[in-house]
Each structure stands twice: as structure tokens, then as C-alpha cells.
Scaffold this active site. Structure first.
Site, PDB file in Angstrom:
ATOM      1  N   GLU A 268      -3.679  -4.589  14.507  1.00 38.74           N
ATOM      2  CA  GLU A 268      -4.633  -5.331  13.693  1.00 38.74           C
ATOM      3  C   GLU A 268      -5.024  -6.673  14.332  1.00 38.74           C
ATOM      4  OE1 GLU A 268      -3.896  -3.483   9.301  1.00 38.74           O
ATOM      5  OE2 GLU A 268      -2.366  -4.858   9.993  1.00 38.74           O
TER       6      GLU A 268
ATOM      7  N   GLU B  72      -6.263  -8.022  -0.929  1.00 33.51           N
ATOM      8  CA  GLU B  72      -6.721  -8.067   0.464  1.00 33.51           C
ATOM      9  C   GLU B  72      -8.219  -7.807   0.507  1.00 33.51           C
ATOM     10  OE1 GLU B  72      -4.852  -5.409   3.224  1.00 33.51           O
ATOM     11  OE2 GLU B  72      -2.838  -5.801   2.453  1.00 33.51           O
TER      12      GLU B  72
ATOM     13  N   GLU C 171       0.820  -1.219   0.000  1.00 32.97           N
ATOM     14  CA  GLU C 171       0.000   0.000   0.000  1.00 32.97           C
ATOM     15  C   GLU C 171       0.855   1.272   0.000  1.00 32.97           C
ATOM     16  OE1 GLU C 171      -2.740  -0.509   3.270  1.00 32.97           O
ATOM     17  OE2 GLU C 171      -3.994  -1.892   2.125  1.00 32.97           O
TER      18      GLU C 171
ATOM     19  N   TRP D  84     -10.228  -1.322  11.373  1.00 39.48           N
ATOM     20  CA  TRP D  84      -9.948   0.123  11.355  1.00 39.48           C
ATOM     21  C   TRP D  84     -11.168   0.947  10.939  1.00 39.48           C
ATOM     22  CZ3 TRP D  84     -10.592   1.361   6.293  1.00 39.48           C
ATOM     23  CH2 TRP D  84     -10.303   0.364   5.342  1.00 39.48           C
TER      24      TRP D  84
END
Ligand code: ZN
Length: 678
Positions: A368, A320, A162, A328
Site C-alpha cells: 500500500e 477509511e 475488515e 488497489w
């Protein structure tokens, strides 16, 4: 569609299946590897997983001290994967750095817009210009490629993770000035392009130019500066990607490279970045609600998939997605029954050849640790989510025929990063509610609801010679900026018989964000046959109307006051001092037509308008039937067999007729129907 159907090769040549799997962090489980890793392999196979992405953010595990590599754990896990017939999406670890590097070489740390340098931590906290960071990147990437070039598990290179952000350090300032000197013939040209006489910003020397800052001159006054900074930042990522892939391309030329994108992330022009990727991949996290609102979410997710596919015009990777909650999001709601299969088949319907997750095994710590995962903290296959994932695995295994198939589209909707950057900066229309992306998706959705396969393209593709020949309809909501060659290509498209639809706020500025003179929509004035004299911004409670075909449709937020020149007025404003003036026009030009919608409207107008247009322009729909609200149909084809995907984004059952036979869809239900291609 006027182009031949293409059957593409699978992403990994030796694997003629849809890929199913996701991000896996065995490096976080080294202390219990004897039990955990073997169990992971068993669970992966049980869930129908044939790929795992490893090594993302693993730099500290791979190079614990400068120059000392530890590949032992990665050797072991890749061997285990090969043994279990699981293909590796192998990452370069450059999304985050080990602490030793920040301490020894502070120049690798990123500098923010306020000119403060970050401390060590986070991710994407590195300078893309830094020679040290580039040298360390080359070293680790070369070592990885040399070590695993012949490993049977290696399938795809996953570069970093990312890409995002920007750096304002002195090294980057220098590079920015070099970029500008390359882009403009002289400083005078730059001053003219940036209209820098405004507020005494004229630059007297190249060295006086600085990136936008929160303190002092910046995007507030010189829009051309902000625009070029964003273009430069995109070029930085393109250049860094090429730098990162150079050793991989040299050592493993046949292994495809990608980096995972993020939909309409504003910081990088993905149409530019995609030019250097072998295969496009992206991370999709729709905010599912479990209610009828999921039709909105579904339409937006479809738009993003179509955008991602259109970047290269071939199958992409869903790198993903969450098999359950997305940690999030403000509300980490669970997927309702059916939703996981629905979002997975949705990606495939729009051109993905993979369904991958973040994450395979849920970590014990870090930010996460509550993000959805195939294997939960509980650790077994006896969970609802695991069963959902296994169901997807089983379904994908039946769809080998879809691998590499094409997505034929008669319609293209325009989404353009440069234009969006300019709209983000402008002061004068609706500063808080310009909502370019929302406007584009509203138009896109009118096709989605009819089951019309749609490409999403930008100005660079419009201007590419011959590219528009494949489409019957081109829709460009708020085509505010006209980059070079765009107006000419659109005019030629209309003259050849195409149907073009434009809206309010079209043709205001050139590629430098300078307004056109002589009347909007600038270079498209003759094509559209109108002159847009003024634009009225409405308060949220204000309403006007477009009267068309005997119906009054609500107009909101932005109403442009236009004159029909060669165009015919077919709809009119219903209220205020401009009541009766044209609000919808059509200009017949050459063999084609150019429509202009002067105001922002609700979904009712767009549904009726595009319903009529699809019929008039002879646009192909996935199924020859009206679809229930919240249900779409999409097609992938090899030219002989069509795979028709029916997707229900509502909590109520629905039925669709395909070839005369009804197909029942449960709540959030899906079906894939094969038929010979007509
Ligand atoms: Zn920098």
C-alpha cells in the site's frame, strides 16, 4: 416518517465534534521516531485532525516473541496524541499474526475451499475456531485493555480489520456440523430442507456433512448447503467478535467497540454482525472518474452509506477513505479538485459522524505504499492532497451541530444478504447478469435523484415487529427469497396504508432456497394480486417495452409473464408473444397499494414511476425543488434544525433552490444549508 427524531450521543462522549483523521502506523516509523512522530503530530493538527487509528496490524511490534510484550512505543505515541488532543481509535492487532505463532501453532493457519492449508503471510489468514488463536487473541487484547484503560487518548476500540474470508479446517468442519445440529431438529429435517435427494446427496449421518468444496459435493448441487455455510461463516465472525471484545468490555465497559465493514462485501451478513457492534464503521472507496460518470459512482456510494447507517439506524463512522488515489483499484486515478470534500461531506450527509482515511502517513514499503495519504513521501504540508484534507478539517469543524443528528426517511429499499447468496447460486434466470446489487441500486437511485432520504433494510428488519410502521414506501427489487415473517409483515404494512413496490423474481424460494409451490410470488401472491407464471431471460441485444402512461419504456434482460388476479394492470408489454400482457400492476389492499414491475427497465422508467409515487405517497424530499441531474440533497436533523447537504457529482456547475433562494454549486461542489425544521 412516523417515528420521533432522535439525537444520538457523539461516538466518543467527551468529543462533541465530528471526528477527522485516519489509520496511522507509527510502528512502521520507529527507527526515525524522534523526528517523524513529533512532525506527525504537528501535521495532524495543521490538517484539523482530531483522531488517529493506531495498532492495526501491529501484533509483531506488540508481541515480538510469544508472551513478551513491547508496549513502550505505543505508550509513547498515545502520550503524544493525548498531548496534542488527538483521540485514539485503538485497534486490536488480530487482523494479521506474527510469524512465531504460525511456526509454533500451524492450526492457526486458514484452510481454503480446496482443503489446502495456507502458509504464513497475508492478512485474515487465521482460523476463527482455533483454540490457540482464540487464546492468543484474549491474551493480547486483555494486555492492551489493562494497559490503556485509563489512558486519556483512548476513545474507541477498533477490532481487527475488515473481517473476511472463511476457513475449512477440521476444527471448523466440526463446528459447522454442531451449528447444523443446532439449526435443524433432525437429519431428516436437514435433508428435506436441502432437497438432498437430488443427485443422491441424502446424508445418512451428521459426520458425512462437509463444508462446500471445489472438489466434489458443494454449492453446485446442494444450494441449501452453500446457504447454511454462509450463515455459519457469519455466525463465526459474530462469535469471534464477541470473543475478542469480551476482555475489552470487562475492563473498559464505557469504550465503544467496532470493526470496519466493507459495504456489500458478500462473505458476511452485516445486518447480523451489526447487532453486536456498539457503532458501525466502514471503509468507502468509490471509483471516482472526474467525469459525468461520477453521478453513477455518487449514487452507489450514497447507497452504501445509507445501507451502513441502516444496519443500526444511528450515526456511523467512515473508518477509511482515500484522500486521493486508491492503489488497489485497476486505475488509481487522482481526486479532481473538490472531490475530496465532496466524498467527505457525502458520508456526513448520510449519517457518518466521522471522516477518516487510510492512511495518514504513506508507508515506504509494502503493497500500500502508493495508496493515497494525508502525508505523502515528500513529507510536508505543501502538497495538493494535504491542502484538500486541511480544507475538510476546517469544514468539519464548522459542523458541530450535525454530531449525533438523525436521518429521517419515509422510504426503505431492501437489500438482503441471504437473498443475494441464493441468487448467486441459482441457475436459470440470468446467470451472468442477475446483478441483484445493481437492480437494488437502480431503484434506490430514483429516490437519490429526487433528494429523498432513504433507509436500506433487510428481511430481518422487515420482520421485526413494528419496524415498517415508520415508512410510507417500501421497495424490494428482486425479493427472490422470503424469509419467515417477511410476507406477513409486508402484507400488514400494505393493509395499514403503506405503498409496497416489488419486481420480477419475487417470492421464488423460502429461507432454505426451496421454491414455493402453488404459484409465484408465493406468500406475496395475495398482497400483490398477481400470479407470475414464467420468466423470460433476454439476450443482451434483445429488447421489449413497457407501455405506461402513453410512453414506451425499454425492458431488458428479465421479463416476467404475469396474470393480474385482484391487481389492476396499468402498464403492458409492447412486443413479442406476450405483447399486451400486464407489465405493471397495482393492487389496492386494505388502506394501501402494492405495485408490481414485471420487467427490468432503464433509469427513465424508474425516474418517472418513482417521481409519481413520491408525490402520490406524500414522501418528504430534502428540498422542495427539482434537482439537476447528478445532484442530490440529503438531510440530517436534531428535530429543530435541518442541515441540508447539497452534493454535485458532476464536473459542471449546478444550482439548487432551497427555501426560495438559489444555492450555487461548483464542479463537484457542495453546500450545507441550515433551516428550521418544518
Ligand atoms: Zn478453521
Amino acid at each position: 416518517m412516523n417515528r420521533p427524531i432522535v439525537r444520538h450521543a457523539p461516538v466518543v462522549g467527551r468529543v462533541p465534534h465530528l471526528l477527522h483523521g485516519g489509520d496511522y502506523n507509527p510502528d512502521q516509523w520507529r527507527s526515525t521516531k524522534e523526528t517523524t512522530w513529533r512532525e506527525d503530530m504537528r501535521l495532524a493538527r495543521l490538517a484539523g485532525i482530531n483522531t488517529l487509528s493506531v495498532g492495526i496490524f501491529a501484533w509483531a511490534a506488540l508481541e515480538p516473541e510469544e508472551g513478551r510484550y513491547d508496549f513502550g512505543w505505543l505508550d509513547e505515541i498515545l502520550d503524544l496524541m493525548a498531548e496534542h488532543d488527538i483521540t485514539a481509535v485503538l485497534a486490536t492487532p488480530t487482523g494479521a499474526r506474527p510469524g512465531w505463532m504460525s511456526r509454533a501453532y500451524p492450526e492457526v493457519l486458514r484452510v481454503n475451499r480446496d482443503r489446502t492449508r495456507n502458509r504464513h503471510g497475508g492478512r485474515h489468514n487465521h482460523c476463527l475456531t482455533s483454540p490457540v488463536y482464540r487464546e492468543k487473541t484474549t491474551a493480547i487484547n486483555t494486555a492492551l485493555a489493562e494497559r490503556y484503560k485509563d489512558h486519556p487518548a483512548l476513545g474507541v476500540w477498533h477490532l481487527s480489520n475488515e473481517y473476511g474470508g472463511e476457513c475449512h479446517c477440521d476444527l471448523c468442519q466440526e463446528r459447522f456440523r454442531a451449528y447444523l445440529q443446532d439449526r435443524f431438529d433432525s437429519l431428516d429435517d436437514l435433508n428435506e430442507a436441502w432437497w438432498s435427494a437430488f443427485w443422491a446427496k441424502t446424508y445418512a449421518d451428521w459426520s458425512h456433512i462437509e463444508s462446500p468444496s471445489e472438489h466434489g459435493r458443494g454449492e453446485q448441487d446442494i444450494h441449501g448447503l452453500e446457504l447454511e455455510w454462509r450463515r455459519f461463516t457469519t455466525e463465526q465472525f459474530v462469535d469471534f467478535y464477541l470473543h475478542e471484545t469480551a476482555p475489552l468490555k470487562a475492563i473498559t465497559p464505557d469504550v465503544p467497540c467496532t470493526t470496519n465493514l466493507m459495504g456489500t462485501y458478500p462473505g458476511i451478513d452485516y445486518f447480523r454482525l451489526a447487532q453486536v457492534l456498539d457503532v458501525v464503521s466502514w471503509d468507502s472507496y468509490p471509483e471516482w472518474t472526474g467525469t459525468a460518470k461520477d453521478a453513477d459512482r455518487g449514487a452507489r456510494a450514497s447507497f452504501l452509506h445509507d445501507l451502513t447507517r441502516s444496519l443500526k439506524g444511528k450515526p456511523f463512522m467512515l473508518m477509511e477513505s482515500s484522500p486521493s488515489a486508491t492503489n488497489w483499484r485497476p486505475v488509481a486515478k487522482l481526486h479532481r479538485p473538490g472531490v475530496h470534500l465532496l466524498q467527505s461531506l457525502q458520508a456526513v450527509a448520510h449519517g457518518s459522524d466521522t471522516v477518516q482515511y487510510f492512511q495518514f502517513r504513506k508507508g515506504r514499503g509494502g503493497s500500500e505504499k502508493f495508496h493515497g495519504a494525508v502525508v505523502d513521501h515528500q513529507g510536508t504540508e505543501h502538497t495538493r492532497v494535504f491542502k484538500d484534507v486541511a480544507e475538510v478539517g476546517a469544514r468539519l469543524a464548522q459542523l458541530d451541530g450535525v454530531v449525533g443528528t438523525d436521518t429521517p426517511a419515509d422510504v426503505a429499499v431492501v437489500y438482503d444478504w441471504h437473498l443475494r447468496w441464493a441468487l448467486d447460486e441459482q441457475k436459470g434466470l440470468l446467470q451472468q447478469r442477475t446483478d441483484y446489487e445493481g437492480a437494488v441500486i437502480a431503484h434506490y437511485r430514483a429516490f437519490w435523484e429526487q433528494g429523498v432520504p432513504t433507509d436500506v433494510i433487510d428481511s430481518s428488519l422487515i420482520a421485526r415487529p413494528g419496524h415498517l410502521d415508520r415508512y410510507k414506501v417500501l421497495v424490494a427489487p428482486m425479493l427472490y427469497m422470503l424469509r419467515p415473517g417477511v410476507a406477513e409483515a409486508i402484507d400488514a404494512f400494505v393493509q395499514r396504508g403503506g405503498t409496497f413496490v416489488a419486481t420480477y423474481a419475487t417470492g421464488y424460494v423460502d429461507e432454505h432456497d426451496r421454491t414455493f409451490l402453488g404459484g409465484f410470488p408465493g406468500p406475496l401472491r395475495e398482497t400483490l394480486g398477481i400470479w407470475a407464471e414464467e420468466i423470460d431471460a433476454l439476450y443482451p441485444e434483445d429488447r421489449n417495452a413497457i407501455e405506461w402512461n402513453g410512453t414506451s419504456y425499454e425492458a431488458v434482460e428479465l421479463c416476467e409473464l404475469i396474470h393480474a388476479e385482484t391487481a389492476e394492470a396499468v402498464g403492458a408489454y409492447g412486443a413479442d408473444f406476450y405483447a399486451g400482457r400486464p407489465a405493471l400492476t397495482v393492487n389496492r389492499r386494505g388502506e394501501g397499494k402494492a405495485y408490481f414491475i414485471a420487467a427490468r427497465t432503464g433509469a427513465d422508467f424508474l425516474a418517472d414511476f418513482y417521481g409519481a409515487l413520491v408525490a402520490e405517497a406524500g414522501v418528504e424530499r430534502a428540498v422542495d425543488a427539482d434537482l439537476p441531474a447528478g445532484v442530490t440533497a440529503q438531510v440530517r436533523t436534531d428535530g429543530t434544525t435541518d442541515h441540508v447537504f447539497l452534493l454535485n457529482f458532476t464536473p459542471a456547475p449546478a444550482a439548487v433552490e432551497v427555501g426560495g433562494a438559489p444555492v450555487e454549486l461548483g464542479p463537484f461542489g457542495t453546500a450545507v444549508v441550515e433551516r428550521p425544521r418544518a
